[in-house]
Every structure is written in C-alpha cells, then in structure tokens.
Scaffold this motif. Structure first.
Motif, PDB file in Angstrom:
ATOM      1  N   ARG A   1       0.853  -1.266   0.147  1.00 51.78           N
ATOM      2  CA  ARG A   1      -0.071   0.157   0.147  1.00 51.78           C
ATOM      3  C   ARG A   1       0.997   1.219  -0.053  1.00 51.78           C
ATOM      4  N   VAL A   2       0.612   2.125  -1.044  1.00 49.79           N
ATOM      5  CA  VAL A   2       1.655   3.527  -1.108  1.00 49.79           C
ATOM      6  C   VAL A   2       0.726   4.181  -0.117  1.00 49.79           C
TER       7      VAL A   2
ATOM      8  N   ALA B 222       0.608   9.625 -14.006  1.00 45.78           N
ATOM      9  CA  ALA B 222       1.768   8.970 -14.641  1.00 45.78           C
ATOM     10  C   ALA B 222       2.862   8.304 -13.540  1.00 45.78           C
ATOM     11  N   ALA B 223       2.995   9.267 -12.675  1.00 51.01           N
ATOM     12  CA  ALA B 223       3.915   9.009 -11.687  1.00 51.01           C
ATOM     13  C   ALA B 223       3.401   7.586 -10.803  1.00 51.01           C
ATOM     14  N   GLU B 224       2.324   7.722 -10.409  1.00 45.04           N
ATOM     15  CA  GLU B 224       1.187   6.765  -9.543  1.00 45.04           C
ATOM     16  C   GLU B 224       1.541   5.146 -10.542  1.00 45.04           C
TER      17      GLU B 224
ATOM     18  N   PRO C 150      -3.532   4.841  -3.695  1.00 49.36           N
ATOM     19  CA  PRO C 150      -4.646   5.606  -3.364  1.00 49.36           C
ATOM     20  C   PRO C 150      -4.338   7.060  -4.204  1.00 49.36           C
ATOM     21  N   THR C 151      -5.558   7.347  -4.926  1.00 51.14           N
ATOM     22  CA  THR C 151      -5.600   8.639  -5.869  1.00 51.14           C
ATOM     23  C   THR C 151      -6.676   9.535  -5.270  1.00 51.14           C
TER      24      THR C 151
ATOM     25  N   PHE D  17      -6.495   2.466  -6.704  1.00 49.05           N
ATOM     26  CA  PHE D  17      -6.297   1.399  -8.012  1.00 49.05           C
ATOM     27  C   PHE D  17      -5.600   0.183  -7.454  1.00 49.05           C
ATOM     28  N   GLU D  18      -5.478  -0.701  -7.857  1.00 45.67           N
ATOM     29  CA  GLU D  18      -4.973  -2.002  -7.410  1.00 45.67           C
ATOM     30  C   GLU D  18      -4.461  -2.474  -8.908  1.00 45.67           C
ATOM     31  N   TYR D  19      -3.139  -2.927  -8.717  1.00 43.61           N
ATOM     32  CA  TYR D  19      -2.173  -3.125  -9.733  1.00 43.61           C
ATOM     33  C   TYR D  19      -1.564  -4.836  -9.455  1.00 43.61           C
TER      34      TYR D  19
END
Length: 122
Positions: free
Chosen positions: A39-40, A68-70, A99-100, A106-108
């Motif tokens: 988790r960021v 883009a950085a995220e 998280p934005t 968003f989950e990657y």
C-alpha cells in the motif's frame, strides 16, 4: 531505505523528478497461498524521508503528471516485490494499491502493467 519494519521509504526517480513516498507490504494468507499487498502512503511526500534522507516534498505540475507517476510507482514496486524478486513469482502474488485523490484506490498486479512471468509458484 527502511524507516520501520512495517513502513518502507522509497523514491521514484523519473527524469529530473525525485518523488518520495512510503509504502507498507503486508502478507495476506489466502486459499492460493501467501500473497503480499503493498500500500502506497505519503505519495509525493514523506516526513520520514525528509528527516532521514533530506528528500523534499514533490509538487506535481498537474493531475496527468501525478497519475503517470502513480502508475510508474506501482510498476516499480511490483517488479521490486519484497526484495528484487517480484518477477520471480506468478502474477497476483504481489499486489500494489495506490490511492488517488480523485478516483479512489487503484490495485495493480504484474499483468495489469503488461508483464508476463513464467513463474508457477511462489
């Protein structure tokens, strides 16, 4: 760099940009075996990094740059895994949540950022 066992300090170096952030990596037991969710937190700023490494807060020029950085951070953490081993595991063993401000979390996974791995087991 690690600040505490649960919180890891990182920085994204992207062109001339240096973007600090913190993240935590948590093991999660599931029917398919252990997986890890990163988790960021503190994206673009890190009081711990500022104190320990002198890394300043990064101010994004606009929402497009931040987004883009995220995505770059998510990809970097997926490849990194737990300690430079993200590509050694099947897709889904490592998941990164970013998280934005505008769109929620968003989950990657590796597949969601275009990677295919040949690994079959963790």
């Amino acid at each position: 760099m690690r600040a505490y066992e649960a919180i890891r300090l990182m920085k994204l170096v992207w062109g001339e940009r240096v973007i600090p952030f913190e993240y935590e990596l948590e093991p999660v037991d599931s029917e398919a075996g252990t997986r890890f969710v990163g988790r960021v937190i503190g994206f673009g700023t890190s009081p711990i990094a500022a104190e320990q490494a002198g890394t300043s807060r990064y101010r994004f020029a606009n929402d497009e740059e931040r987004r883009a950085a995220e995505q770059l951070v998510a990809e970097a953490l997926l490849v990194y895994g737990d300690f430079y081993n993200g590509l050694d595991h099947p897709d889904g063993v490592f998941t990164v949540e970013v998280p934005t401000e505008a769109y929620g979390t968003f989950e990657y996974t590796l597949a969601s950022v275009g990677y295919q791995t040949n690994a079959t087991s963790p």
